[in-house]
Design a protein around this motif. Structure first.
Motif, short mmCIF file in Angstrom:
data_model
loop_
_atom_site.label_atom_id
_atom_site.label_comp_id
_atom_site.label_asym_id
_atom_site.label_seq_id
_atom_site.Cartn_x
_atom_site.Cartn_y
_atom_site.Cartn_z
N LEU A 195 -13.47 1.06 6.28
CA LEU A 195 -14.63 1.11 6.79
C LEU A 195 -15.63 -0.27 7.13
N ASP A 196 -16.13 -0.49 8.12
CA ASP A 196 -16.50 -1.57 8.97
C ASP A 196 -17.80 -2.52 8.56
N THR A 197 -17.91 -3.41 8.85
CA THR A 197 -19.15 -4.32 8.66
C THR A 197 -19.75 -4.93 9.81
N ILE A 238 -7.23 -0.09 12.46
CA ILE A 238 -7.44 -1.30 11.74
C ILE A 238 -7.89 -2.52 12.50
N ILE A 239 -8.85 -3.16 11.71
CA ILE A 239 -9.55 -4.48 12.52
C ILE A 239 -9.64 -5.44 11.48
N LYS A 240 -10.12 -6.72 11.74
CA LYS A 240 -10.30 -7.77 11.06
C LYS A 240 -11.48 -7.57 10.19
N LYS A 241 -11.44 -8.10 9.04
CA LYS A 241 -12.90 -7.75 8.16
C LYS A 241 -13.54 -9.21 8.22
N PRO A 242 -15.05 -9.46 7.82
CA PRO A 242 -15.65 -10.64 7.91
C PRO A 242 -15.01 -11.82 7.51
N ASP A 243 -14.12 -11.78 6.48
CA ASP A 243 -13.58 -12.84 5.99
C ASP A 243 -12.14 -13.39 6.72
N ASN A 244 -12.04 -12.58 7.82
CA ASN A 244 -10.90 -12.87 8.70
C ASN A 244 -9.47 -12.33 8.44
N THR A 245 -9.46 -11.36 7.46
CA THR A 245 -8.41 -10.80 6.96
C THR A 245 -8.43 -9.14 7.47
N PHE A 246 -7.19 -8.93 7.52
CA PHE A 246 -7.24 -7.46 8.28
C PHE A 246 -7.42 -6.61 7.04
N GLN A 247 -7.93 -5.36 7.42
CA GLN A 247 -7.89 -4.40 6.66
C GLN A 247 -6.42 -3.78 6.31
N ASP A 248 -6.32 -3.80 4.80
CA ASP A 248 -5.09 -3.30 4.08
C ASP A 248 -5.19 -1.88 4.02
N ARG A 249 -4.24 -1.06 4.48
CA ARG A 249 -4.17 0.38 4.34
C ARG A 249 -2.75 1.04 4.03
N THR A 250 -2.07 -0.13 3.13
CA THR A 250 -1.01 0.06 2.99
C THR A 250 -0.73 1.32 2.07
N ILE A 251 0.39 2.26 2.31
CA ILE A 251 0.61 3.36 1.51
C ILE A 251 0.80 2.88 0.10
N ASN A 258 -13.98 -11.98 22.71
CA ASN A 258 -12.53 -12.31 23.06
C ASN A 258 -11.96 -10.87 23.33
N ASN A 259 -12.96 -9.70 23.55
CA ASN A 259 -12.74 -8.47 23.54
C ASN A 259 -12.06 -7.87 22.52
N LYS A 260 -11.89 -8.62 21.26
CA LYS A 260 -11.35 -7.70 20.15
C LYS A 260 -12.60 -6.92 19.48
N VAL A 261 -11.77 -5.63 18.96
CA VAL A 261 -12.64 -4.64 18.04
C VAL A 261 -13.00 -5.29 16.87
N THR A 262 -14.38 -5.23 16.62
CA THR A 262 -15.02 -5.76 15.45
C THR A 262 -15.76 -4.63 14.55
N PHE A 263 -15.89 -3.41 15.31
CA PHE A 263 -16.56 -2.35 14.33
C PHE A 263 -16.03 -1.09 15.25
N ASN A 264 -15.52 -0.23 14.53
CA ASN A 264 -15.06 1.16 15.27
C ASN A 264 -15.55 2.44 14.35
N ASP A 265 -16.06 2.28 13.38
CA ASP A 265 -16.52 3.35 12.59
C ASP A 265 -17.62 4.42 13.46
N VAL A 266 -16.84 5.59 13.26
CA VAL A 266 -17.79 6.75 13.77
C VAL A 266 -18.59 7.51 12.60
N LEU A 267 -19.90 7.78 12.82
CA LEU A 267 -20.53 8.54 11.54
C LEU A 267 -20.98 9.97 12.01
#
Length: 300
Positions: free
Chosen positions: A211-213, A180-193, A263-272
């Motif tokens: 999936l990321d931007t 999980i990472i932050k989306k461009p709108d500065n909210t975190f991706q929500d993967r709630t079951i 700040n060394n925070k991951v902003t994109f980590n999709d692997v295709l």
């Protein structure tokens, strides 16, 4: 004859030794304390994507055998709810050719659940021209519908100005969504079951939460730059899938190494993992063979 038999056995033994040796090296890497968690994660992701790729190509290459009366070459619809099954259709009856994105249908492909290095299930997009329900006529000159770019904005495949060129577009894409990472709108991706969903991959069914931007391209909605959203929720079939608004749409995805901010925070980590016309060459051959058999049968 004995010499040939002995030679064959010797070759088999040699191949077995090589396989065992390779496995031993792999296990050594996986258990080596010096082999970082990051490397183990990357290896797991690569292994899951490779399995997915081979299973999809195998499914397409043997479609006529598993679906009597149908030609080779079709790919399954995505999984709609995390149970691993591809449904009977993935768009409204009466419409065909719309590309679809959803979860990877591991059960339909005879696989166990496939997880990337972060423990997330894979996602999967299939061109409307190649999906098996609802079908379109399929030949070895049918183009895919996906453009893929890199972080520099260069086109890796697709978007060459001629949508009818077979080598222009990717046929399918499998995604490892990563953590999980932050989306461009500065909210975190929500993967709630979702409540009541006990499936192996039973998180939320919105690709934008997985999936990321990057550089204006959102892998979850197939958006390129200032274009409007490409994948939209299909409300005609109980909002199970995200489909292209038009059958002629060509979604754009981005493929890039992991990206971090200042700040060394991951902003994109999709692997295709892409399936291209080049990957489909063995399938096209079987498609041609199937057509030849039908013609021969008619002549007889």
């Amino acid at each position: 004859m004995l010499y040939k038999l002995q030679s064959g056995l010797a070759l088999l033994i040699l191949l077995t030794i090589l396989l065992l040796s390779s496995t031993a090296v792999l296990l050594t890497w996986l258990n080596d304390e010096d082999y970082s968690h990051s490397n183990k994660s990357q290896l797991q992701t690569a292994r899951a994507l490779a399995q997915a790729r081979e299973a999809l190509i195998g499914f397409a290459a043997t479609y006529a055998e598993t679906h009597p009366g149908q030609p080779q070459g079709y790919l399954p619809c995505p999984d709609e709810n995390g149970d691993g099954d591809s449904p009977d259709d993935c768009e409204e009856t009466g419409h065909s050719g719309h590309s679809v994105i959803g979860r990877f249908p591991w059960r339909t492909l005879g696989l166990p659940p496939l997880y990337d290095g972060s423990g997330e299930c894979l996602w999967y997009a299939v061109s409307g021209t190649y999906k098996d329900n609802i079908k379109q006529p399929l030949t070895n000159s049918t183009p895919g519908q996906f453009t893929v770019k890199n972080a520099n904005g260069n086109t890796l495949i697709g978007d060459d100005g001629d949508p009818n060129t077979i080598d222009s577009y990717a046929i399918a894409v499998v995604f490892a969504p990563g953590a999980i990472i932050k989306k461009p709108d500065n909210t975190f991706q929500d993967r709630t079951i979702e409540v009541g969903n006990t499936n192996f991959c039973g998180g939320k069914n919105d690709p934008a939460d997985y999936l990321d931007t990057l550089n204006g391209i959102n892998n979850g909605i197939g958006k390129d730059g200032t274009d409007t959203k490409i994948f939209i929720r299909d409300t005609d079939i109980s909002a199970r899938f995200w489909v292209t608004a038009n059958s002629t749409d060509t979604p754009t995805f981005i493929q890039s190494p992991e990206v971090r901010d200042s700040n060394n925070k991951v902003t994109f980590n999709d692997v295709l993992m892409l399936i291209t016309p080049k990957d489909f060459k063995p399938v096209y051959k079987r498609m041609n063979d199937w057509v030849a058999m039908q013609v021969a049968g008619c002549l007889e």
